[in-house]
Write an enzyme that holds these catalytic residues in place. Structure first.
Site, PDB file in Angstrom:
ATOM      1  N   LYS A   1       0.624  -1.339   0.255  1.00 20.40           N
ATOM      2  CA  LYS A   1      -0.026   0.370   0.001  1.00 20.40           C
ATOM      3  C   LYS A   1       0.703   1.073  -0.193  1.00 20.40           C
ATOM      4  O   LYS A   1       0.566   2.452  -0.514  1.00 20.40           O
ATOM      5  CB  LYS A   1      -0.568  -0.002   0.905  1.00 20.40           C
ATOM      6  CG  LYS A   1      -2.075  -1.123   1.422  1.00 20.40           C
ATOM      7  CD  LYS A   1      -2.737  -1.041   2.727  1.00 20.40           C
ATOM      8  CE  LYS A   1      -4.125  -1.872   1.865  1.00 20.40           C
ATOM      9  NZ  LYS A   1      -5.280  -2.034   3.349  1.00 20.40           N
TER      10      LYS A   1
ATOM     11  N   LYS B   1      -6.684  -9.933  -5.483  1.00 12.58           N
ATOM     12  CA  LYS B   1      -8.211 -10.692  -4.637  1.00 12.58           C
ATOM     13  C   LYS B   1      -9.319  -9.876  -4.862  1.00 12.58           C
ATOM     14  O   LYS B   1      -8.886  -8.312  -5.568  1.00 12.58           O
ATOM     15  CB  LYS B   1      -7.839  -9.741  -3.431  1.00 12.58           C
ATOM     16  CG  LYS B   1      -8.687 -10.273  -2.182  1.00 12.58           C
ATOM     17  CD  LYS B   1      -8.232 -10.071  -0.908  1.00 12.58           C
ATOM     18  CE  LYS B   1      -9.049 -10.202   0.463  1.00 12.58           C
ATOM     19  NZ  LYS B   1      -8.783  -9.825   1.326  1.00 12.58           N
TER      20      LYS B   1
ATOM     21  N   LYS C   1     -13.159  -5.210  -2.157  1.00 12.17           N
ATOM     22  CA  LYS C   1     -13.577  -4.464  -2.364  1.00 12.17           C
ATOM     23  C   LYS C   1     -13.137  -2.883  -2.948  1.00 12.17           C
ATOM     24  O   LYS C   1     -14.707  -1.742  -2.624  1.00 12.17           O
ATOM     25  CB  LYS C   1     -14.414  -3.665  -0.762  1.00 12.17           C
ATOM     26  CG  LYS C   1     -14.087  -4.034   0.279  1.00 12.17           C
ATOM     27  CD  LYS C   1     -14.617  -4.046   1.639  1.00 12.17           C
ATOM     28  CE  LYS C   1     -14.127  -3.808   2.636  1.00 12.17           C
ATOM     29  NZ  LYS C   1     -12.856  -4.461   3.290  1.00 12.17           N
TER      30      LYS C   1
END
Length: 332
Positions: A112, A197, A200
Site C-alpha cells: 500500500k 484478490k 472491495k
C-alpha cells in the site's frame, strides 16, 4: 466458551469475496459455537486518503449487511470499532511493544505504501502502525480465534508475537490468539484479474461481484469473467487461475469440491452460467433482508449501540490491566 473476534473495514462496498471468505462462516458457524464479536473496523479506513462522508456511509452499510447476512445480536456482539475507546487506548500500548522493523515487514504496508508513492501521495504514519491497532482489536477481548483470510494471517502472527512479548516483559495480561482461515474460497479472486484478490476498494468494479449488485449485473460480470487459453475445464489454480476461480466460487456456493465440479463441464460457458445462478441464489436472501434493514435505520443504530456497550464492558478490564502492567499510574 472460546472467544472469537473479526472485523470488516469500510473502504468499499462488500463483495462476494467478503461473504464467502468471512461473513458466511461468521453466520453459519462462529456465532453459534463461540462468544463472538464482529466489528466494523472504521479506524482502519483512515490509514489512506478517504472521504469522511463515504467512510460513515460505508460503515453503516457494512453493519447493515452483516446483520442482513444473518448475524444475530442475541448470539453475538456486533459493533463499530470507533464506538469503543479501548481499541485506541490499547493500540498505543502495543505500539510501545512492537518494533519499527516488525511493522515495516508487513506485506500490506509494503504494497500500500508503494501504491501511494506511485500515485504521488504521502504515506500516512497510521498505515505503518495500524497492525498495532489490529492487534489491539484482538487482544482487548482475550480472543482465542481470529477467522481471517490468508492475506491477514501475517497480522495475526504479529498479534501473537506482541501478546507473548508483553506477557513476558510485564506479566501475563493477554491471551495468545490463533488465526483460523476458512477451508474453501478463503480468497475469492477478481473475475477480470484472477491473480488478484476480489477487493472491495479496487478502482474498477468490472471483476468484482458486490453483494448489492442487481441480478443482471452479477450475471454479466460472471459471464465476462476471464478464463484461460487451455482446452477443457480443469482445476489448476497455478496454471489456469481464471477457471480455478470460477470453480472455487461455484464450490463455495453450491457444494462439491472444485476438482469434482470441473469434471462436470465441457465448456466455459456452461460453467459460467451455473456459477452465476449459484451466486444469485446465495445473494438473494441477503439482498432482501438488507432492503428491510435499510428501511429501519433506527433498529441498526440500536443494535450498534448495545453492541458497543457490551464490547466496552468486555474490553475495559483487559486494557486497564495492560495500563497497570506497563507502568502507567491509575486514574484517581
Amino acid at each position: 466458551m472460546k472467544r472469537i473476534f473479526s472485523g470488516i473495514k469500510p473502504t468499499g462496498h462488500l463483495t462476494l469475496g467478503n461473504y464467502l471468505g468471512a461473513l458466511r462462516r461468521w453466520v453459519e458457524v462462529d456465532q453459534h459455537q463461540a462468544d463472538a464479536l464482529f466489528s466494523v473496523v472504521d479506524l482502519h479506513a483512515l490509514t489512506v486518503e478517504h472521504d469522511p462522508a463515504r467512510v460513515r456511509r460505508l460503515s453503516r452499510q457494512a453493519a447493515t449487511m452483516m446483520l442482513a447476512a444473518g448475524l444475530d445480536p442475541d448470539l453475538c456482539t456486533v459493533f463499530v470499532q470507533s464506538h469503543v475507546d479501548e481499541h485506541a487506548r490499547l493500540s498505543y500500548i502495543l505500539e510501545c511493544t512492537a518494533t519499527d522493523g516488525e511493522l515495516r515487514r508487513m506485506i500490506q504496508y509494503k504494497e500500500k505504501s508503494a501504491r501511494a508513492r506511485a500515485a504521488g501521495q504521502s504515506v500516512r504514519l497510521s498505515l505503518l502502525t495500524y497492525p498495532a491497532l489490529m492487534a489491539a482489536d484482538i487482544l482487548a477481548y482475550q480472543t482465542d480465534e481470529v477467522p481471517v483470510g490468508d492475506d491477514q494471517t501475517q497480522h495475526v502472527e504479529l498479534t501473537r508475537d506482541l501478546a507473548v512479548r508483553f506477557n513476558q516483559r510485564y506479566g501475563h495480561t493477554f491471551n495468545v490468539p490463533r488465526a483460523t482461515p476458512p477451508p474453501v474460497a478463503a480468497r475469492v479472486m477478481d473475475l477480470q484479474d484472477p491473480t488478484s484478490k476480489m477487493g472491495k476498494s479496487h478502482d474498477s468494479g468490472a471483476g468484482i461481484v458486490y453483494l448489492l449488485d442487481e441480478a443482471d449485473v452479477v450475471r454479466k460480470k460472471i459471464m465476462r469473467a476471464v478464463t484461460d487459453s487451455g482446452r477443457g475445464v480443469e482445476f489448476d489454480p497455478e496454471n489456469r487461475p481464471g477457471v480455478a476461480n470460477l470453480l472455487e466460487i461455484l464450490s463455495a456456493c453450491s457444494g462439491g469440491s472444485p476438482e469434482e465440479l470441473a469434471g462436470a463441464y465441457e465448456s466455459y460457458g456452461a460453467l459460467k452460467k451455473d456459477t452465476a445462478e449459484a451466486v444469485l441464489e446465495v445473494l438473494r436472501p441477503i439482498r432482501e433482508r438488507h432492503a428491510e434493514l435499510a428501511a429501519d435505520p433506527g433498529h441498526v443504530d440500536e443494535v450498534l449501540r448495545k453492541g458497543a456497550e457490551r464490547a466496552r464492558g468486555m474490553a475495559r478490564p483487559t486494557v486497564d490491566a495492560a495500563y497497570r502492567a506497563i507502568g502507567l499510574l491509575p486514574a484517581g
